[in-house]
Design a protein around this motif. Structure first.
Motif, mmCIF file in Angstrom:
data_model
loop_
_atom_site.group_PDB
_atom_site.id
_atom_site.type_symbol
_atom_site.label_atom_id
_atom_site.label_comp_id
_atom_site.label_asym_id
_atom_site.label_seq_id
_atom_site.Cartn_x
_atom_site.Cartn_y
_atom_site.Cartn_z
ATOM 1 N N THR A 62 0.840 -1.202 0.000
ATOM 2 C CA THR A 62 0.000 0.000 0.000
ATOM 3 C C THR A 62 0.872 1.248 0.000
ATOM 4 O O THR A 62 0.600 2.201 -0.732
ATOM 5 C CB THR A 62 -0.948 0.004 1.215
ATOM 6 O OG1 THR A 62 -1.835 -1.111 1.100
ATOM 7 C CG2 THR A 62 -1.754 1.288 1.295
ATOM 8 N N SER A 100 -6.917 8.572 6.969
ATOM 9 C CA SER A 100 -7.078 7.311 7.680
ATOM 10 C C SER A 100 -6.093 6.299 7.131
ATOM 11 O O SER A 100 -5.991 6.118 5.922
ATOM 12 C CB SER A 100 -8.515 6.797 7.511
ATOM 13 O OG SER A 100 -8.718 5.629 8.269
ATOM 14 N N ASN A 143 -13.391 1.396 13.334
ATOM 15 C CA ASN A 143 -14.095 1.043 12.107
ATOM 16 C C ASN A 143 -15.593 0.906 12.365
ATOM 17 O O ASN A 143 -16.405 1.385 11.575
ATOM 18 C CB ASN A 143 -13.523 -0.247 11.518
ATOM 19 C CG ASN A 143 -13.840 -0.389 10.052
ATOM 20 O OD1 ASN A 143 -13.363 0.374 9.220
ATOM 21 N ND2 ASN A 143 -14.673 -1.374 9.731
ATOM 22 N N VAL A 155 -18.348 2.806 4.800
ATOM 23 C CA VAL A 155 -17.282 2.118 5.523
ATOM 24 C C VAL A 155 -17.576 0.622 5.530
ATOM 25 O O VAL A 155 -18.611 0.186 6.023
ATOM 26 C CB VAL A 155 -17.154 2.652 6.972
ATOM 27 C CG1 VAL A 155 -16.091 1.897 7.744
ATOM 28 C CG2 VAL A 155 -16.851 4.149 6.955
ATOM 29 N N SER A 198 -13.146 -3.815 6.369
ATOM 30 C CA SER A 198 -12.280 -2.861 5.693
ATOM 31 C C SER A 198 -10.817 -3.289 5.727
ATOM 32 O O SER A 198 -10.331 -3.819 6.729
ATOM 33 C CB SER A 198 -12.417 -1.488 6.374
ATOM 34 O OG SER A 198 -11.446 -0.602 5.893
ATOM 35 N N HIS A 249 -8.516 -1.318 6.001
ATOM 36 C CA HIS A 249 -7.885 -0.466 7.010
ATOM 37 C C HIS A 249 -7.604 -1.279 8.282
ATOM 38 O O HIS A 249 -6.620 -1.027 8.978
ATOM 39 C CB HIS A 249 -8.782 0.723 7.368
ATOM 40 C CG HIS A 249 -8.879 1.767 6.317
ATOM 41 N ND1 HIS A 249 -7.935 2.757 6.168
ATOM 42 C CD2 HIS A 249 -9.813 1.994 5.355
ATOM 43 C CE1 HIS A 249 -8.276 3.553 5.172
ATOM 44 N NE2 HIS A 249 -9.425 3.110 4.663
ATOM 45 N N ALA A 264 -4.701 -0.230 3.756
ATOM 46 C CA ALA A 264 -5.418 0.832 3.054
ATOM 47 C C ALA A 264 -5.094 2.195 3.652
ATOM 48 O O ALA A 264 -4.701 2.302 4.814
ATOM 49 C CB ALA A 264 -6.928 0.585 3.121
ATOM 50 N N ALA A 265 -5.296 3.211 2.821
ATOM 51 C CA ALA A 265 -5.106 4.596 3.264
ATOM 52 C C ALA A 265 -6.106 5.484 2.539
ATOM 53 O O ALA A 265 -6.402 5.267 1.360
ATOM 54 C CB ALA A 265 -3.687 5.068 2.977
ATOM 55 N N ASP A 266 -6.628 6.467 3.247
ATOM 56 C CA ASP A 266 -7.475 7.501 2.669
ATOM 57 C C ASP A 266 -6.651 8.780 2.649
ATOM 58 O O ASP A 266 -6.137 9.203 3.690
ATOM 59 C CB ASP A 266 -8.747 7.697 3.498
ATOM 60 C CG ASP A 266 -9.632 6.455 3.497
ATOM 61 O OD1 ASP A 266 -9.509 5.637 2.572
ATOM 62 O OD2 ASP A 266 -10.440 6.317 4.443
ATOM 63 N N TYR A 305 -13.951 9.410 -3.461
ATOM 64 C CA TYR A 305 -14.927 9.996 -2.556
ATOM 65 C C TYR A 305 -14.933 11.494 -2.812
ATOM 66 O O TYR A 305 -14.413 12.293 -2.024
ATOM 67 C CB TYR A 305 -14.571 9.658 -1.099
ATOM 68 C CG TYR A 305 -14.724 8.186 -0.798
ATOM 69 C CD1 TYR A 305 -15.931 7.683 -0.316
ATOM 70 C CD2 TYR A 305 -13.687 7.292 -1.038
ATOM 71 C CE1 TYR A 305 -16.086 6.330 -0.056
ATOM 72 C CE2 TYR A 305 -13.824 5.936 -0.787
ATOM 73 C CZ TYR A 305 -15.025 5.463 -0.295
ATOM 74 O OH TYR A 305 -15.169 4.114 -0.048
ATOM 75 N N HIS A 347 -9.276 6.654 -1.635
ATOM 76 C CA HIS A 347 -8.883 5.459 -0.903
ATOM 77 C C HIS A 347 -7.946 4.659 -1.797
ATOM 78 O O HIS A 347 -8.246 4.433 -2.971
ATOM 79 C CB HIS A 347 -10.139 4.632 -0.580
ATOM 80 C CG HIS A 347 -9.846 3.260 -0.072
ATOM 81 N ND1 HIS A 347 -9.871 2.944 1.267
ATOM 82 C CD2 HIS A 347 -9.530 2.116 -0.725
ATOM 83 C CE1 HIS A 347 -9.583 1.670 1.409
ATOM 84 N NE2 HIS A 347 -9.369 1.143 0.215
ATOM 85 N N ASP A 374 -5.633 0.952 -1.711
ATOM 86 C CA ASP A 374 -5.305 -0.247 -0.944
ATOM 87 C C ASP A 374 -4.581 -1.265 -1.821
ATOM 88 O O ASP A 374 -4.509 -1.100 -3.048
ATOM 89 C CB ASP A 374 -6.551 -0.859 -0.294
ATOM 90 C CG ASP A 374 -7.549 -1.469 -1.279
ATOM 91 O OD1 ASP A 374 -7.138 -2.277 -2.142
ATOM 92 O OD2 ASP A 374 -8.747 -1.162 -1.163
#
Length: 189
Positions: free
Chosen positions: A93, A114, A122, A132, A136, A138, A143-145, A171, A178, A180
């Motif tokens: 990631t 995130s 979560n 969400v 996830s 995350h 993962a990263a936002d 988003y 996002h 991942d």
């Protein structure tokens, strides 16, 4: 190879020592190694957190090797800020994030919204938003936002998709992307 002064230091050891003391790290890419060509033998990641005020600008990979100290710094930086708990982030990631950043040709650091999330965080976020996932990535540190002020959600998503290393979610309403290292897929607008 040792230096001519006969100190016994190898080039790799000197670069590793330099990178370990730097407050910067660079990730590797899942399927995006081609985007790193011409970038030398280092990988770097730049981020900041609006929640904690922390900044990270680190070289995390040199001459084909991850730098453990730098990866540890990234893991801490990408922790769940609500609980202060951290998890080992999947370097794939980080590599996707780094490759996409390089493709966009920006010097601005990512704003990390995130990274790793605890199950409690979560669940709380899931209760507030339908976007969400229950399982996830995350939760696994995969993962990263992210947000960039100088690039649109579409520009960021296209760069991440070009890496073909995992999932990319747009988003637009919340102005973030996002990224991942899971299955290759896209969603959002």
């Amino acid at each position: 190879m040792t230096d001519r002064a006969g100190t016994g230091f190898t080039r790799r050891a000197l670069l590793g020592a330099f990178a370990a003391t730097a407050v910067t790290a660079a990730p590797t890419f899942a399927n995006a190694a081609g985007f790193l060509r011409g970038g030398g033998d280092i990988r770097r990641i730049r981020m900041y957190s609006g929640r904690t005020g922390e900044r990270l600008d680190t070289i995390y990979w040199i001459d084909g090797d991850y730098i453990p100290e730098a990866v540890s710094e990234i893991n801490f930086f990408m922790r769940d800020w609500r609980s202060n708990k951290q998890h080992n982030m999947d370097v794939r990631t980080i590599d996707i994030m780094s490759a996409a950043h390089r493709l966009m040709d920006v010097h601005e650091p990512y704003m990390l919204l995130s990274g790793y999330r605890t199950p409690e965080t979560n669940a709380m976020l899931r209760g507030r938003s339908g976007g969400v996932a229950k399982n996830s990535l995350h939760l696994k540190g995969q993962a990263a936002d992210l947000r960039l002020a100088s690039r649109s959600v579409n520009q960021m998503a296209k760069a991440a998709q070009a890496c073909r290393g995992g999932g990319v979610g747009r988003y637009s309403g919340s102005n973030f992307v996002h990224m991942d290292c899971g299955q290759i897929r896209t969603w959002g607008s």
